[in-house]
Design a protein around this motif. Structure first.
Motif, short mmCIF file in Angstrom:
data_model
loop_
_atom_site.label_atom_id
_atom_site.label_comp_id
_atom_site.label_asym_id
_atom_site.label_seq_id
_atom_site.Cartn_x
_atom_site.Cartn_y
_atom_site.Cartn_z
N PRO A 162 0.84 -1.20 0.00
CA PRO A 162 0.00 0.00 0.00
C PRO A 162 0.88 1.25 0.00
CG PRO A 162 -0.19 -1.17 2.10
CD PRO A 162 0.69 -1.98 1.20
N ALA A 163 0.40 2.30 -0.64
CA ALA A 163 1.11 3.58 -0.68
C ALA A 163 0.14 4.69 -0.33
CB ALA A 163 1.71 3.81 -2.07
N TYR A 164 0.58 5.63 0.47
CA TYR A 164 -0.25 6.75 0.88
C TYR A 164 0.52 8.04 0.58
CZ TYR A 164 -2.41 2.91 3.30
OH TYR A 164 -3.00 1.71 3.59
N GLN A 165 -0.01 8.84 -0.33
CA GLN A 165 0.66 10.06 -0.75
C GLN A 165 -0.01 11.28 -0.11
OE1 GLN A 165 3.38 10.45 -2.84
NE2 GLN A 165 3.21 12.59 -2.25
N PRO A 166 0.71 12.02 0.75
CA PRO A 166 0.10 13.22 1.33
C PRO A 166 -0.02 14.32 0.26
CG PRO A 166 2.38 13.03 2.05
CD PRO A 166 2.05 11.79 1.24
N VAL A 167 -1.12 15.06 0.33
CA VAL A 167 -1.35 16.15 -0.61
C VAL A 167 -1.91 17.35 0.13
CG1 VAL A 167 -1.76 14.67 -2.62
CG2 VAL A 167 -3.67 15.30 -1.16
N GLN A 168 -1.76 18.52 -0.46
CA GLN A 168 -2.34 19.74 0.10
C GLN A 168 -3.61 20.04 -0.67
OE1 GLN A 168 0.30 23.11 0.66
NE2 GLN A 168 -1.30 24.49 -0.04
N ILE A 169 -4.72 20.19 0.04
CA ILE A 169 -6.01 20.49 -0.58
C ILE A 169 -6.29 21.97 -0.39
CG2 ILE A 169 -8.48 20.02 -0.58
CD1 ILE A 169 -7.73 17.24 0.62
N ASN A 170 -6.36 22.69 -1.49
CA ASN A 170 -6.66 24.13 -1.44
C ASN A 170 -8.16 24.33 -1.56
OD1 ASN A 170 -3.91 24.90 -1.32
ND2 ASN A 170 -3.74 24.55 -3.51
N ARG A 171 -8.73 24.97 -0.56
CA ARG A 171 -10.17 25.22 -0.55
C ARG A 171 -10.49 26.52 -1.29
NH1 ARG A 171 -10.24 23.72 5.65
NH2 ARG A 171 -10.63 21.49 5.50
N THR A 172 -11.74 26.66 -1.68
CA THR A 172 -12.15 27.84 -2.44
C THR A 172 -12.07 29.13 -1.62
OG1 THR A 172 -14.46 27.40 -1.88
CG2 THR A 172 -13.67 26.58 -3.99
N ASP A 173 -12.10 29.02 -0.27
CA ASP A 173 -12.01 30.22 0.57
C ASP A 173 -10.57 30.65 0.83
OD1 ASP A 173 -11.09 28.34 2.38
OD2 ASP A 173 -12.64 28.70 3.88
N GLY A 174 -9.60 29.95 0.22
CA GLY A 174 -8.19 30.32 0.36
C GLY A 174 -7.46 29.51 1.43
N SER A 175 -8.17 28.80 2.28
CA SER A 175 -7.52 27.96 3.30
C SER A 175 -7.10 26.63 2.67
CB SER A 175 -8.46 27.74 4.48
OG SER A 175 -9.60 27.00 4.07
N TRP A 176 -6.36 25.84 3.43
CA TRP A 176 -5.94 24.54 2.93
C TRP A 176 -5.92 23.54 4.07
CZ3 TRP A 176 -1.49 22.24 4.85
CH2 TRP A 176 -0.64 23.08 5.56
N THR A 177 -5.89 22.26 3.71
CA THR A 177 -5.81 21.18 4.67
C THR A 177 -4.97 20.05 4.05
OG1 THR A 177 -7.10 19.75 6.14
CG2 THR A 177 -7.90 19.99 3.90
N VAL A 178 -4.56 19.13 4.89
CA VAL A 178 -3.79 18.00 4.41
C VAL A 178 -4.73 16.86 4.07
CG1 VAL A 178 -2.00 16.31 4.99
CG2 VAL A 178 -1.78 18.65 5.76
#
Length: 57
Positions: A36-52
């Motif tokens: 199994p492989a798990y790739q972390p990514v940054q999710i950019n939200r429409t309000d300008g904030s982000w989450t992992v």
């Protein structure tokens, strides 16, 4: 045109298409080679904030 060499197309090798995993043929690696492989990514939200986030594959 007389100075150009003549190319006989009947002597060309036949090119056959290859098949493999990319064409949806259903090939899978041996189970003991799969990890199994798990790739972390940054999710950019429409309000300008982000989450992992994480892509599983």
């Amino acid at each position: 045109m007389a100075d150009r060499p003549h190319h006989d197309t009947r002597t060309r090798p036949t090119v056959r298409p290859t098949t493999g995993p990319a064409d949806g043929a259903g090939w899978q690696p041996p189970e003991h080679e799969v990890e199994p492989a798990y790739q972390p990514v940054q999710i950019n939200r429409t309000d300008g904030s982000w989450t992992v986030g994480r892509i599983n594959g």
